[in-house]
Each structure stands twice: as structure tokens, then as C-alpha cells.
Design a protein around this motif. Structure first.
Motif, PDB file in Angstrom:
ATOM      1  N   TYR A   1       1.140  -1.058  -0.083  1.00 20.04           N
ATOM      2  CA  TYR A   1       0.413  -0.366   0.239  1.00 20.04           C
ATOM      3  C   TYR A   1       0.922   1.369  -0.071  1.00 20.04           C
ATOM      4  O   TYR A   1       2.167   1.602   0.721  1.00 20.04           O
ATOM      5  N   VAL A   2       1.213   2.468  -0.613  1.00 23.40           N
ATOM      6  CA  VAL A   2       0.912   3.578  -0.574  1.00 23.40           C
ATOM      7  C   VAL A   2       0.072   4.091   0.679  1.00 23.40           C
ATOM      8  O   VAL A   2      -1.119   3.918   1.043  1.00 23.40           O
ATOM      9  N   MET A   3       0.855   5.430   1.693  1.00 26.72           N
ATOM     10  CA  MET A   3       0.380   5.328   3.082  1.00 26.72           C
ATOM     11  C   MET A   3       0.370   6.897   2.718  1.00 26.72           C
ATOM     12  O   MET A   3       1.712   7.580   2.130  1.00 26.72           O
ATOM     13  N   GLY A   4      -0.743   7.589   3.574  1.00 23.89           N
ATOM     14  CA  GLY A   4      -0.343   9.100   2.905  1.00 23.89           C
ATOM     15  C   GLY A   4      -1.251   9.173   4.106  1.00 23.89           C
ATOM     16  O   GLY A   4      -2.175   8.805   5.831  1.00 23.89           O
TER      17      GLY A   4
ATOM     18  N   ILE B   1       3.993   8.711   1.333  1.00 20.54           N
ATOM     19  CA  ILE B   1       5.213   7.561   0.750  1.00 20.54           C
ATOM     20  C   ILE B   1       4.733   6.703   0.491  1.00 20.54           C
ATOM     21  O   ILE B   1       3.916   5.664   0.165  1.00 20.54           O
ATOM     22  N   ASN B   2       5.826   6.157  -0.737  1.00 23.67           N
ATOM     23  CA  ASN B   2       5.284   4.958  -1.207  1.00 23.67           C
ATOM     24  C   ASN B   2       5.542   3.361  -0.900  1.00 23.67           C
ATOM     25  O   ASN B   2       5.310   3.552   0.431  1.00 23.67           O
ATOM     26  N   TRP B   3       5.475   2.066  -1.946  1.00 24.14           N
ATOM     27  CA  TRP B   3       5.293   0.870  -0.967  1.00 24.14           C
ATOM     28  C   TRP B   3       6.621   0.474  -0.236  1.00 24.14           C
ATOM     29  O   TRP B   3       6.991   0.227   0.745  1.00 24.14           O
ATOM     30  N   SER B   4       7.895   1.132  -0.968  1.00 26.90           N
ATOM     31  CA  SER B   4       8.825   1.231  -0.513  1.00 26.90           C
ATOM     32  C   SER B   4       9.883   1.974   0.381  1.00 26.90           C
ATOM     33  O   SER B   4      10.860   1.686   1.662  1.00 26.90           O
ATOM     34  N   GLY B   5       8.704   2.948   0.603  1.00 28.65           N
ATOM     35  CA  GLY B   5       9.204   4.607   0.996  1.00 28.65           C
ATOM     36  C   GLY B   5      10.161   4.514   0.603  1.00 28.65           C
ATOM     37  O   GLY B   5      11.029   6.166   1.343  1.00 28.65           O
ATOM     38  N   GLY B   6      10.857   4.666  -0.301  1.00 27.30           N
ATOM     39  CA  GLY B   6      11.917   5.414  -1.601  1.00 27.30           C
ATOM     40  C   GLY B   6      11.318   6.657  -2.323  1.00 27.30           C
ATOM     41  O   GLY B   6      12.031   7.702  -2.262  1.00 27.30           O
TER      42      GLY B   6
ATOM     43  N   ALA C   1      -4.066   6.932   5.830  1.00 22.13           N
ATOM     44  CA  ALA C   1      -5.301   6.837   4.895  1.00 22.13           C
ATOM     45  C   ALA C   1      -3.870   5.692   4.071  1.00 22.13           C
ATOM     46  O   ALA C   1      -2.423   5.947   3.719  1.00 22.13           O
ATOM     47  N   ALA C   2      -4.210   4.513   3.557  1.00 23.98           N
ATOM     48  CA  ALA C   2      -3.924   3.791   2.847  1.00 23.98           C
ATOM     49  C   ALA C   2      -4.633   3.616   1.592  1.00 23.98           C
ATOM     50  O   ALA C   2      -5.581   3.505   1.086  1.00 23.98           O
TER      51      ALA C   2
ATOM     52  N   PHE D   1      -7.668   6.820  -1.375  1.00 21.03           N
ATOM     53  CA  PHE D   1      -7.289   6.098  -0.215  1.00 21.03           C
ATOM     54  C   PHE D   1      -8.477   5.591  -0.163  1.00 21.03           C
ATOM     55  O   PHE D   1      -9.711   6.132  -0.185  1.00 21.03           O
ATOM     56  N   ASP D   2      -7.966   4.456  -0.335  1.00 20.41           N
ATOM     57  CA  ASP D   2      -9.185   3.087   0.154  1.00 20.41           C
ATOM     58  C   ASP D   2      -9.525   2.934   2.250  1.00 20.41           C
ATOM     59  O   ASP D   2     -10.301   2.809   2.053  1.00 20.41           O
ATOM     60  N   TYR D   3      -8.745   3.370   2.599  1.00 23.81           N
ATOM     61  CA  TYR D   3      -8.553   2.488   3.972  1.00 23.81           C
ATOM     62  C   TYR D   3      -8.453   3.873   4.890  1.00 23.81           C
ATOM     63  O   TYR D   3      -7.356   4.738   4.306  1.00 23.81           O
TER      64      TYR D   3
END
Length: 121
Positions: A31-34, A50-55, A96-97, A108-110
Motif C-alpha cells: 500500500y501507498v500510505m498517506g 509515501i510509496n510502497w518501499s519508502g523510496g 490512509a492506505a 485512498f481506500d482505507y
């Protein structure tokens, strides 16, 4: 995925807080997290993503250079380090995810339940 935000509280202007958002489920790393916030009497607004890897990370201009988003996929947790806090940062903060790298809350869905941050002057 279920999200639980924590770490809010009352802090003086210039102070720091670190918000945490713990996720349940096996697919957190996909998940992308916000982080978003809703100031009193205002609409919900984007803070950081932030993207999946944190990069890859992005920030709203109002927090750039003061806030930092990070994630620990092993702990299924995303963080928001907030420094040099200002009274205008007062808001309920939500994590959020989502599945895509957006800054729009509708993508964002969650959502977590929110944690209140109050910055006194």
C-alpha cells in the motif's frame, strides 16, 4: 487493512510530535500510505504520502522541511515526524492506505480513526 493512528497531543509552538499509524493485515507493504489532516472548521487536506518501499515521498508545501513521513514495513507502521510545529498545524490527523501514489484523499481506500494534534502559541 485496518489502521490505528496514535501519538497526537498538546504541544507548544516550535515543539515536535511523532504520529504513528499501525496497520493490520498481511499486505501493508503493497500500500501507498498517506497522512491527511482536518483543521477545525475546514476540509480535510493532504499532508504527506509515501510509496510502497519508502523510496518516494511527497509533501504539501505548508509542511515541507518540517514534517517527515517514513514507514517500517516489518512493523506495518507509518510515521509522521512533525517538527517546528505551528498553531496552524492544529488538526485531526488521519492516516490512509491506497493502491496508487496520489495526494487526493478520494484516491485512498482505507482510513484510520484520526488523532488530534493541538499546537498552542
Amino acid at each position: 487493512v485496518q489502521l490505528q493512528a496514535s501519538g497526537g497531543g498538546l504541544v507548544q509552538a516550535g515543539g515536535s510530535l511523532r504520529l504513528s499509524c499501525a496497520a493490520s493485515g498481511r499486505t501493508f507493504s503493497s500500500y501507498v500510505m498517506g497522512w491527511f489532516r482536518q483543521p477545525p472548521g475546514k476540509e480535510r487536506e493532504f499532508v504527506a504520502v509515501i510509496n510502497w518501499s519508502g523510496g518516494s515521498t511527497s509533501y504539501d508545501d505548508s509542511v515541507k522541511g518540517r514534517f517527515a513521513i517514513s514507514r517500517d514495513n516489518a512493523k506495518k507502521t507509518v510515521y509522521l515526524q512533525m517538527n517546528s510545529l505551528k498553531p496552524e498545524d492544529t488538526a485531526v490527523y488521519y492516516c490512509a492506505a491506497g493502491t496508487d501514489y496520489y495526494t487526493n484523499a478520494h484516491e485512498f481506500d482505507y482510513w484510520g480513526q484520526g488523532t488530534l494534534v493541538t499546537v498552542s502559541s
